[in-house]
Enzyme design. Structure first.
Site, mmCIF file in Angstrom:
data_model
loop_
_atom_site.group_PDB
_atom_site.id
_atom_site.type_symbol
_atom_site.label_atom_id
_atom_site.label_comp_id
_atom_site.label_asym_id
_atom_site.label_seq_id
_atom_site.Cartn_x
_atom_site.Cartn_y
_atom_site.Cartn_z
ATOM 1 N NE ARG A 24 -0.726 1.882 3.421
ATOM 2 C CZ ARG A 24 0.409 2.523 3.696
ATOM 3 N NH1 ARG A 24 1.449 1.897 4.202
ATOM 4 N NH2 ARG A 24 0.523 3.832 3.455
ATOM 5 C CB ALA A 27 6.074 5.357 -3.707
ATOM 6 C CB CYS A 134 -2.027 8.303 5.768
ATOM 7 S SG CYS A 134 -2.260 6.720 4.915
ATOM 8 C CG ASP A 203 -2.961 7.950 -2.515
ATOM 9 O OD1 ASP A 203 -3.044 8.514 -1.409
ATOM 10 O OD2 ASP A 203 -2.586 6.775 -2.661
ATOM 11 C CE LYS A 239 3.632 8.941 -4.865
ATOM 12 N NZ LYS A 239 4.031 9.529 -3.613
HETATM 13 C C1 RUB Z 1 -1.746 5.853 1.451
HETATM 14 C C2 RUB Z 1 -1.713 7.349 1.367
HETATM 15 C C3 RUB Z 1 -0.354 7.986 1.226
HETATM 16 C C4 RUB Z 1 -0.024 8.129 -0.268
HETATM 17 C C5 RUB Z 1 1.428 8.518 -0.486
HETATM 18 O O1 RUB Z 1 -3.055 5.325 1.334
HETATM 19 O O2 RUB Z 1 -2.719 8.021 1.324
HETATM 20 O O3 RUB Z 1 -0.342 9.255 1.801
HETATM 21 O O4 RUB Z 1 -0.254 6.908 -0.940
HETATM 22 O O5 RUB Z 1 2.284 7.476 -0.076
HETATM 23 P P1 RUB Z 1 -3.255 3.720 1.397
HETATM 24 P P2 RUB Z 1 3.795 7.371 -0.629
HETATM 25 O O6 RUB Z 1 -2.663 3.244 2.670
HETATM 26 O O7 RUB Z 1 -4.735 3.524 1.291
HETATM 27 O O8 RUB Z 1 -2.543 3.129 0.182
HETATM 28 O O9 RUB Z 1 4.431 8.697 -0.323
HETATM 29 O O10 RUB Z 1 4.402 6.227 0.136
HETATM 30 O O11 RUB Z 1 3.726 7.116 -2.085
#
Ligand code: RUB
Length: 321
Positions: A24, A27, A134, A203, A239
């Protein structure tokens, strides 16, 4: 029309792991999807370039249809598959092209996070308190770089119901030696006076600078604005959602209602509706800076970077099967 080829079991397994959130975060999803396409290419027994392409498109579709909101996923698939255009050689040449693009994509992902972390770290000074929501690897990279360059930070970490990704953030920040206060989501406004920055990931980022991130981000940003707390979004350029250049809206994922309440408790309460949107949209006026590996941008000007990186064309090769 014949049936699409069956994807490799590794592709199916990766798709399952993404759908069920064993993998999840935007990235990590992109990285896993690219790696799965690499396996599909490496182990393909296709007898012709056409059959090879069909396999790769089918695999991409399976991966694409797992989670709808993180644009890093289609961006990863697009990047890897752009080596498969008609007339690009025999199966061996195509296989090598895909493998090269997968390796490059994954290495770029790490490099971008690292560069972005260095840029984001510049926003913090000694003694600052950062609130997180998150778990975002891009956001953690900013804190990591700051800490590694000797800046003392503390963190207020929101647990982030219903899946508690804040626990992952708390653990990673503790590993960096950052003092962490874990709070329930409802306590965020109460703590907003005590923090110097709100730092979140993304996301998807739309062409108008809207930030799509874990549900709760939008309300948190309103709270931060109310208290004058700067709102930083750490998001590498995968993103950026090129489809929003043509006005398309980002799809917000609705997840299983049992993440909110189990069936038994729900039954005990009586007749109720339950809703579980996984993401929300923070408007650009509630964001101070989007930190990418190409520098920091006010949200309204992110469209310039988007056009530079993607142009106007947004191929969806997995739609070809
Ligand atoms: C994860 C979430 C993160 C982004 C960015 O949601 O909202 O803030 O995905 O993450 P979920 P990153 O847990 O539902 O996937 O910076 O690691 O790409």
């Amino acid at each position: 029309m014949s049936n699409p080829p069956e994807p490799h079991r590794e592709v199916r397994e990766t798709a399952r792991r993404i759908a069920e959130m064993d993998v999840r975060g935007a990235a990590a999803i992109a990285d896993a999807a690219a790696a799965a396409l690499g396996v599909q290419a490496a182990e393909s027994g296709a007898a012709s370039p056409q059959a090879f392409r069909a396999e790769l498109y089918a695999a991409a579709r399976e991966l694409h249809d797992t989670r709808p909101t993180a644009v890093s996923l289609p961006n990863a698939l697009r990047y890897v598959l752009s080596g498969l255009n008609d007339g690009d050689g025999d199966v061996e040449t195509l296989r090598r092209t895909v493998e090269r693009r997968v390796a490059r994509f994954r290495a770029d992902l790490d490099a971008a996070r690292d560069r972005l972390g260095g840029i984001g770290a510049g926003r913090f000074t000694d003694g600052d308190v950062v609130m997180t929501h998150c778990h975002s690897t891009d956001a953690v990279a900013c804190i990591e770089h700051a800490v590694e360059s000797g800046v003392d930070l503390e963190a207020v970490v929101k647990e982030t119901r219903p899946r508690n990704q804040g626990h992952v953030t708390a653990r990673q920040l503790r590993e960096l030696g950052v003092p962490v206060t874990l709070i329930v989501d409802n306590a965020a406004h109460r703590f907003m006076n005590d923090v110097d920055h709100l730092l979140v990931g993304a996301d998807s980022i739309a062409a108008d600078g809207s930030v799509i991130n874990k549900i709760g981000t939008a309300g948190l940003a309103v709270s931060a604005r109310d208290r004058g707390t700067p709102i930083i979004v750490a998001a590498q350029s995968i993103k950026l959602d090129p489809q929003t250049l043509t006005g398309e809206a980002v799809t917000i994922e609705e997840r299983d209602l049992e993440e909110v309440i189990d069936a038994e408790t729900r039954g005990e309460i009586g007749e109720i509706e339950v809703a579980n949107p996984a993401f929300d949209v923070t408007p650009p006026r509630h964001v101070d800076a989007i930190v990418t590996e190409h520098g920091q941008f006010p949200p309204e000007s992110v469209v310039v970077l988007m056009r530079e990186l993607f142009g106007n064309g947004v191929p969806e090769p997995w739609e070809k099967i």
